[in-house]
Motif scaffolding. Structure first.
Motif, PDB file in Angstrom:
ATOM      1  N   ARG A  67     -15.656  70.018  43.871  1.00  0.00           N
ATOM      2  CA  ARG A  67     -15.462  71.173  44.737  1.00  0.00           C
ATOM      3  C   ARG A  67     -16.345  71.072  45.986  1.00  0.00           C
ATOM      4  NH1 ARG A  67     -15.594  77.130  42.287  1.00  0.00           N
ATOM      5  NH2 ARG A  67     -15.105  75.843  40.519  1.00  0.00           N
ATOM      6  N   GLN A  68     -17.617  70.701  45.800  1.00  0.00           N
ATOM      7  CA  GLN A  68     -18.531  70.598  46.943  1.00  0.00           C
ATOM      8  C   GLN A  68     -18.104  69.485  47.892  1.00  0.00           C
ATOM      9  OE1 GLN A  68     -20.823  72.950  47.476  1.00  0.00           O
ATOM     10  NE2 GLN A  68     -21.070  72.011  49.472  1.00  0.00           N
ATOM     11  N   GLU A  69     -17.653  68.367  47.366  1.00  0.00           N
ATOM     12  CA  GLU A  69     -17.170  67.279  48.224  1.00  0.00           C
ATOM     13  C   GLU A  69     -15.969  67.724  49.047  1.00  0.00           C
ATOM     14  OE1 GLU A  69     -18.510  63.426  45.522  1.00  0.00           O
ATOM     15  OE2 GLU A  69     -16.530  64.311  45.206  1.00  0.00           O
ATOM     16  N   LEU A  70     -15.110  68.532  48.449  1.00  0.00           N
ATOM     17  CA  LEU A  70     -13.940  69.033  49.183  1.00  0.00           C
ATOM     18  C   LEU A  70     -14.358  69.966  50.313  1.00  0.00           C
ATOM     19  CD1 LEU A  70     -11.563  69.654  46.172  1.00  0.00           C
ATOM     20  CD2 LEU A  70     -11.242  67.967  47.995  1.00  0.00           C
ATOM     21  N   ILE A  71     -15.360  70.790  50.081  1.00  0.00           N
ATOM     22  CA  ILE A  71     -15.853  71.694  51.127  1.00  0.00           C
ATOM     23  C   ILE A  71     -16.305  70.889  52.332  1.00  0.00           C
ATOM     24  CG2 ILE A  71     -17.746  73.275  51.708  1.00  0.00           C
ATOM     25  CD1 ILE A  71     -17.422  74.424  48.838  1.00  0.00           C
ATOM     26  N   VAL A  72     -17.041  69.810  52.088  1.00  0.00           N
ATOM     27  CA  VAL A  72     -17.535  68.965  53.174  1.00  0.00           C
ATOM     28  C   VAL A  72     -16.378  68.212  53.835  1.00  0.00           C
ATOM     29  CG1 VAL A  72     -18.992  66.966  53.716  1.00  0.00           C
ATOM     30  CG2 VAL A  72     -19.830  68.744  52.166  1.00  0.00           C
ATOM     31  N   THR A  73     -15.520  67.590  53.042  1.00  0.00           N
ATOM     32  CA  THR A  73     -14.402  66.806  53.567  1.00  0.00           C
ATOM     33  C   THR A  73     -13.474  67.651  54.436  1.00  0.00           C
ATOM     34  OG1 THR A  73     -14.449  65.327  51.663  1.00  0.00           O
ATOM     35  CG2 THR A  73     -12.407  65.387  52.921  1.00  0.00           C
ATOM     36  N   LEU A  74     -13.252  68.893  54.028  1.00  0.00           N
ATOM     37  CA  LEU A  74     -12.346  69.770  54.763  1.00  0.00           C
ATOM     38  C   LEU A  74     -13.051  70.527  55.890  1.00  0.00           C
ATOM     39  CD1 LEU A  74     -10.347  71.140  51.712  1.00  0.00           C
ATOM     40  CD2 LEU A  74      -9.639  69.365  53.330  1.00  0.00           C
ATOM     41  N   GLY A  75     -14.347  70.264  56.078  1.00  0.00           N
ATOM     42  CA  GLY A  75     -15.093  70.876  57.171  1.00  0.00           C
ATOM     43  C   GLY A  75     -15.319  72.362  57.005  1.00  0.00           C
ATOM     44  N   LEU A  76     -15.513  72.808  55.777  1.00  0.00           N
ATOM     45  CA  LEU A  76     -15.684  74.241  55.513  1.00  0.00           C
ATOM     46  C   LEU A  76     -17.141  74.630  55.281  1.00  0.00           C
ATOM     47  CD1 LEU A  76     -12.676  74.775  53.081  1.00  0.00           C
ATOM     48  CD2 LEU A  76     -12.783  75.319  55.507  1.00  0.00           C
ATOM     49  N   GLU A  77     -18.086  73.754  55.604  1.00  0.00           N
ATOM     50  CA  GLU A  77     -19.502  74.045  55.338  1.00  0.00           C
ATOM     51  C   GLU A  77     -19.964  75.338  56.005  1.00  0.00           C
ATOM     52  OE1 GLU A  77     -19.208  69.523  55.991  1.00  0.00           O
ATOM     53  OE2 GLU A  77     -18.509  71.308  56.995  1.00  0.00           O
ATOM     54  N   GLU A  78     -19.430  75.642  57.171  1.00  0.00           N
ATOM     55  CA  GLU A  78     -19.843  76.832  57.916  1.00  0.00           C
ATOM     56  C   GLU A  78     -19.092  78.085  57.479  1.00  0.00           C
ATOM     57  OE1 GLU A  78     -22.419  76.677  60.047  1.00  0.00           O
ATOM     58  OE2 GLU A  78     -22.556  74.555  59.513  1.00  0.00           O
ATOM     59  N   GLU A  79     -18.087  77.934  56.661  1.00  0.00           N
ATOM     60  CA  GLU A  79     -17.273  79.060  56.187  1.00  0.00           C
ATOM     61  C   GLU A  79     -18.057  79.863  55.156  1.00  0.00           C
ATOM     62  OE1 GLU A  79     -14.078  81.454  56.162  1.00  0.00           O
ATOM     63  OE2 GLU A  79     -14.000  79.590  57.307  1.00  0.00           O
ATOM     64  N   ASP A  80     -18.179  81.163  55.378  1.00  0.00           N
ATOM     65  CA  ASP A  80     -18.951  82.021  54.479  1.00  0.00           C
ATOM     66  C   ASP A  80     -18.430  82.000  53.054  1.00  0.00           C
ATOM     67  OD1 ASP A  80     -20.737  82.803  56.419  1.00  0.00           O
ATOM     68  OD2 ASP A  80     -19.611  84.608  56.946  1.00  0.00           O
ATOM     69  N   GLN A  81     -17.156  81.972  52.876  1.00  0.00           N
ATOM     70  CA  GLN A  81     -16.562  82.050  51.544  1.00  0.00           C
ATOM     71  C   GLN A  81     -15.907  80.738  51.123  1.00  0.00           C
ATOM     72  OE1 GLN A  81     -14.000  85.454  51.789  1.00  0.00           O
ATOM     73  NE2 GLN A  81     -15.687  86.869  51.457  1.00  0.00           N
ATOM     74  N   ALA A  82     -16.467  79.626  51.574  1.00  0.00           N
ATOM     75  CA  ALA A  82     -15.880  78.316  51.278  1.00  0.00           C
ATOM     76  C   ALA A  82     -15.724  78.092  49.779  1.00  0.00           C
ATOM     77  CB  ALA A  82     -16.713  77.202  51.894  1.00  0.00           C
ATOM     78  N   GLU A  83     -16.741  78.451  49.011  1.00  0.00           N
ATOM     79  CA  GLU A  83     -16.705  78.250  47.557  1.00  0.00           C
ATOM     80  C   GLU A  83     -15.538  79.011  46.933  1.00  0.00           C
ATOM     81  OE1 GLU A  83     -18.216  76.570  44.031  1.00  0.00           O
ATOM     82  OE2 GLU A  83     -18.934  76.231  46.058  1.00  0.00           O
ATOM     83  N   GLN A  84     -15.343  80.251  47.349  1.00  0.00           N
ATOM     84  CA  GLN A  84     -14.255  81.068  46.806  1.00  0.00           C
ATOM     85  C   GLN A  84     -12.896  80.551  47.261  1.00  0.00           C
ATOM     86  OE1 GLN A  84     -16.934  82.301  48.376  1.00  0.00           O
ATOM     87  NE2 GLN A  84     -17.938  83.697  46.978  1.00  0.00           N
ATOM     88  N   ILE A  85     -12.815  80.103  48.494  1.00  0.00           N
ATOM     89  CA  ILE A  85     -11.556  79.575  49.026  1.00  0.00           C
ATOM     90  C   ILE A  85     -11.136  78.333  48.241  1.00  0.00           C
ATOM     91  CG2 ILE A  85     -10.495  78.434  51.030  1.00  0.00           C
ATOM     92  CD1 ILE A  85     -12.286  80.323  52.771  1.00  0.00           C
ATOM     93  N   ILE A  86     -12.066  77.396  48.069  1.00  0.00           N
ATOM     94  CA  ILE A  86     -11.758  76.165  47.342  1.00  0.00           C
ATOM     95  C   ILE A  86     -11.449  76.477  45.881  1.00  0.00           C
ATOM     96  CG2 ILE A  86     -12.683  73.940  46.560  1.00  0.00           C
ATOM     97  CD1 ILE A  86     -11.837  74.013  49.517  1.00  0.00           C
ATOM     98  N   HIS A  87     -12.208  77.381  45.285  1.00  0.00           N
ATOM     99  CA  HIS A  87     -11.949  77.783  43.896  1.00  0.00           C
ATOM    100  C   HIS A  87     -10.522  78.311  43.756  1.00  0.00           C
ATOM    101  CE1 HIS A  87     -12.618  79.510  39.908  1.00  0.00           C
ATOM    102  NE2 HIS A  87     -11.950  80.551  40.361  1.00  0.00           N
ATOM    103  N   HIS A  88     -10.119  79.169  44.668  1.00  0.00           N
ATOM    104  CA  HIS A  88      -8.775  79.760  44.607  1.00  0.00           C
ATOM    105  C   HIS A  88      -7.691  78.676  44.745  1.00  0.00           C
ATOM    106  CE1 HIS A  88      -5.558  82.645  45.051  1.00  0.00           C
ATOM    107  NE2 HIS A  88      -5.183  82.005  46.145  1.00  0.00           N
TER     108      HIS A  88
END
Length: 104
Positions: A67-88
């Motif tokens: 999940r964390q690798e996907l956040i970085v790969t998709l450029g969502l590090e600055e997104e406040d709810q990145a964890e919830q978005i990827i989880h969903h």
């Protein structure tokens, strides 16, 4: 042991799991306005994905990722709810049978 809502056979700490789209290259898809219509030939089901979900699926078709690798790969590090978005998204793709979890 508490089970994950993503995959009932997984423990709740799914963040440690890798995800993979083993049949990605067998899918057929067509862009239609703001959505992407995807056909999963093995299940004969049609899925409607947004751009981010499809981009995530493409990445998981190339290689497995956490999940964390996907956040970085998709450029969502600055997104406040990145964890919830990827989880969903992972939850929806998992329930649809488009991705599978891989234990660490």
């Amino acid at each position: 042991m508490t089970r994950s809502p993503l995959s009932p056979n997984l423990p709740l700490n799914v963040r440690e799991y890798y995800w993979f789209a083993p049949h990605f290259y067998t899918y057929s898809w067509k862009q239609y306005q703001d959505a992407l219509i995807l056909l999963h030939p093995l299940s004969a089901k049609t899925h409607i994905l947004n751009e981010l979900a499809f981009e995530l699926l493409q990445e998981l078709g190339k290689k497995s990722a956490t999940r964390q690798e996907l956040i970085v790969t998709l450029g969502l590090e600055e997104e406040d709810q990145a964890e919830q978005i990827i989880h969903h998204i992972l939850s929806q793709l998992d329930q649809s049978g488009l991705i599978v979890p891989i234990p660490p």
